[in-house]
Design a protein around this motif. Structure first.
Motif, PDB file in Angstrom:
ATOM      1  N   UNK A   1       4.284  -2.469  23.952  1.00 29.20           N
ATOM      2  CA  UNK A   1       3.675  -1.855  22.774  1.00 29.20           C
ATOM      3  C   UNK A   1       3.152  -2.937  21.837  1.00 29.20           C
ATOM      4  N   UNK A   2       2.190  -2.557  21.017  1.00 31.93           N
ATOM      5  CA  UNK A   2       1.641  -3.503  20.049  1.00 31.93           C
ATOM      6  C   UNK A   2       0.215  -3.880  20.359  1.00 31.93           C
ATOM      7  N   UNK A   3      -0.022  -5.165  20.368  1.00 30.60           N
ATOM      8  CA  UNK A   3      -1.384  -5.711  20.431  1.00 30.60           C
ATOM      9  C   UNK A   3      -2.099  -5.400  21.751  1.00 30.60           C
ATOM     10  N   UNK A   4      -3.432  -5.525  21.706  1.00 28.05           N
ATOM     11  CA  UNK A   4      -4.239  -5.336  22.918  1.00 28.05           C
ATOM     12  C   UNK A   4      -4.400  -6.652  23.683  1.00 28.05           C
TER      13      UNK A   4
ATOM     14  N   UNK B   1      11.302 -15.597  22.299  1.00 28.14           N
ATOM     15  CA  UNK B   1      12.049 -15.180  21.107  1.00 28.14           C
ATOM     16  C   UNK B   1      13.267 -14.307  21.428  1.00 28.14           C
TER      17      UNK B   1
ATOM     18  N   UNK C   1       4.315  -8.983  20.813  1.00 29.92           N
ATOM     19  CA  UNK C   1       4.630 -10.153  19.985  1.00 29.92           C
ATOM     20  C   UNK C   1       5.837 -10.917  20.529  1.00 29.92           C
ATOM     21  N   UNK C   2       6.760 -10.228  21.190  1.00 30.09           N
ATOM     22  CA  UNK C   2       7.868 -10.981  21.796  1.00 30.09           C
ATOM     23  C   UNK C   2       7.506 -11.455  23.204  1.00 30.09           C
TER      24      UNK C   2
ATOM     25  N   UNK D   1      -4.504  -9.488  26.127  1.00 27.22           N
ATOM     26  CA  UNK D   1      -4.244  -9.605  27.569  1.00 27.22           C
ATOM     27  C   UNK D   1      -3.328 -10.778  27.861  1.00 27.22           C
TER      28      UNK D   1
ATOM     29  N   UNK E   1      11.009  -0.749  24.055  1.00 32.15           N
ATOM     30  CA  UNK E   1      10.032  -1.269  23.075  1.00 32.15           C
ATOM     31  C   UNK E   1       9.854  -2.790  23.117  1.00 32.15           C
TER      32      UNK E   1
ATOM     33  N   UNK F   1       2.212 -14.629  18.676  1.00 32.45           N
ATOM     34  CA  UNK F   1       0.841 -14.954  18.259  1.00 32.45           C
ATOM     35  C   UNK F   1       0.662 -16.440  17.957  1.00 32.45           C
ATOM     36  N   UNK F   2       1.768 -17.130  17.630  1.00 32.90           N
ATOM     37  CA  UNK F   2       1.629 -18.565  17.304  1.00 32.90           C
ATOM     38  C   UNK F   2       1.177 -19.391  18.513  1.00 32.90           C
TER      39      UNK F   2
ATOM     40  N   UNK G   1       7.773  -5.576  22.844  1.00 34.20           N
ATOM     41  CA  UNK G   1       6.415  -5.581  22.294  1.00 34.20           C
ATOM     42  C   UNK G   1       5.649  -6.846  22.665  1.00 34.20           C
TER      43      UNK G   1
END
Lengths: 164, 340
Positions: A63-66, A40, A17-18, A68, A13, A22-23, A15
């Protein structure tokens, strides 16, 4: 397509975000994105990764956001190939579209350890752990996906008329 | 850049500041999606529109650009998992609790590459808002899409919001499923997903005291009028606990206005919450409630990954608007009945 590199290994998993928080998404600059790739969970990633290295991970990678930005950050960091037990489907498509090589092979992931040297032949679907000598077979991509990859991604495939 | 592009291409459905909203709340509201559509969107939560009986899935920006340029894309036809719903939800239990329960049961890759189909007589007891919330989080189980069987409620919603003619597809009588789960809605309890995966679910009645620093009620998952209504009902006449920031974010301008007219915003403000204009904001760590080191939030959003809402050592607990509102009042993770 053949790849050979040193393995950097993660768990299940991983993801988006790691992969790229997003920052840092207020830029599309590939170098800037790759400078924060995986920071992170693994602050040393950008220091230790070398051009050609192979990322190995568990189930549901990406997994997670689309976004690219995630496969772009990995590719730009120097990683040549990601081998995972499975990929989240949007990440899977995005990787093909932006030209990051990926392979699914649970058996290889279980056997390969961090720091091993691995060779992979994408056309034949063969992964070899050169540190242990073990070989693993995986399904090569279906032909139309191979065509997208060999044509340099989806945009190029549409431009040159090979994607219909 | 977006404005220039929309000008140049004469894009009709461009919603600038003042008309905008969170995409997955705005598109159904504007009637841009109806039953039977095949929808792609450059956001993973595009699966939301499956609530209206559309095939709808998220893709990346390259796929999106190519889809816009050619009107085509490629898909592998997914196999399906069937969720047969029966019964009806208890008071203060919502679609969010159902989908968290399901993700807890099958895991964050439990539906990987597959379609989640929701059917059964219990489906008729779920509001369209509950369905939108559930389909929204299909991606959190790894699914390609989540799709609800169309019923009277769907058709009524579509008719109210769109001039387009809906096309109703039904599963074949002899359709094959990888798995079938029967879910009794009356047995679902208020459910929370602990950090750092949506599958780490616990029912609120089984957890120890977990103190919180922030509550977020909003997002494409739970920023609809019905979500604000239930939160307002719970917060009415009460005060947000000391040292807790409660942030309420209506998902669209229309929802914002309706929540104002119905007095929900007054209730929130009098309770000591802050109300924002529509934004994804804190859900992805954008702005309006970025967590500091060691802080904990109860959020009605959809992901609780490491660092998603701010500091790497902050924590997100995913919950329904009812649980979030109750938690804002008590300062710890609570269910509605504790404050009603």
């Amino acid at each position: 397509m053949k790849f050979e590199g040193k393995v950097i290994k993660y768990g299940d998993n991983v993801d988006t975000d790691v992969i790229i928080p997003a920052r840092y998404l207020n830029t599309s600059d590939k170098k800037e994105l790759s400078a924060h790739c995986m920071e992170d969970p693994d602050a040393d990633f950008t220091k230790k990764v070398q051009a050609g290295d192979i990322m190995v991970a568990g189930f549901n990678f990406g997994c997670g956001s689309s976004r690219e930005h995630a496969p772009i950050a990995i590719k730009e960091s120097g990683i040549s190939l990601v081998i995972a037990k499975s990929f989240a489907r949007i990440f899977y498509r995005n990787s093909i579209n932006i030209g990051l090589a990926i392979l699914e092979c649970p058996e290889a992931v279980d056997a390969i350890e961090d720091g091993h040297t691995v060779e992979a032949d994408l056309d034949k679907g063969v992964i070899t752990d050169k540190t242990t000598g073990k070989e693993f077979k995986t399904e090569p991509f279906p032909e139309f996906i191979q065509n997208i990859i060999t044509n340099g991604g989806l945009v190029e495939s549409i431009k040159n008329g090979s994607f219909k | 850049m977006c404005r220039d592009f929309c000008d140049e291409k004469e894009v009709t459905n461009f919603y600038d500041v003042g008309q905008m909203g969170i995409e997955h709340a705005l598109l159904p509201e504007k009637g841009l999606v109806v039953c039977g559509d095949a929808v792609i969107g450059a956001d993973s939560h595009t699966c939301t529109y499956g609530a209206l009986g559309a095939f709808s899935t998220g893709i990346g920006s390259t796929d999106m650009a190519c889809g816009m340029a050619t009107g085509k894309t490629w898909f592998k036809v997914p196999s399906a998992i069937k969720f047969e719903l029966k019964g009806s939800l208890n008071k203060y239990v919502t679609g969010k609790d159902v989908i968290l329960h399901i993700i807890g049961m099958i895991g964050v890759d439990g539906a990987l590459y597959r379609s989640m189909e929701f059917t059964g007589e219990g489906l008729h007891n779920l509001s369209v808002s509950d369905r939108l919330c559930m389909a929204n989080m299909a991606i959190e189980a790894g699914a390609k899409n989540g799709i609800f069987e169309v019923d009277e409620k769907t058709l009524e919603y579509v008719k109210e919001h769109s001039k387009r003619e809906p096309k109703v597809y039904k599963a074949d009588d002899d359709a094959e499923y990888d798995e079938t789960y029967v879910i009794d809605l009356s047995e679902i309890k208020p459910t929370v997903a602990f950090p750092h995966l949506p599958e780490n679910t616990h029912t609120v009645d089984e957890i120890d005291e977990i103190k919180i620093d922030q509550v977020v009620i909003g997002s494409c998952t739970n920023g609809r009028l019905e979500d604000l209504e239930i939160a307002a009902e719970i917060m009415q006449g009460k005060k947000v606990a000391k040292n807790v920031r409660a942030i309420i974010i209506p998902a669209t301008q229309k929802i914002y206005l309706e929540a104002m007219e119905k007095g929900y915003l007054k209730t929130f403000i009098e309770a000591g919450a802050v109300v924002s204009t529509p934004t994804c904001g804190p859900c992805l760590g954008g702005h309006m409630g970025i967590l500091a080191e060691g802080e904990r939030a109860v959020a009605t959003t959809n992901r609780n990954f490491v660092g998603r809402m701010g500091h790497v050592d902050s924590e997100i607990y995913l919950a329904s608007p009812a649980v979030a509102a109750a938690s804002a009042i008590t300062g710890k993770i609570s269910e509605a009945k504790e404050v009603m």
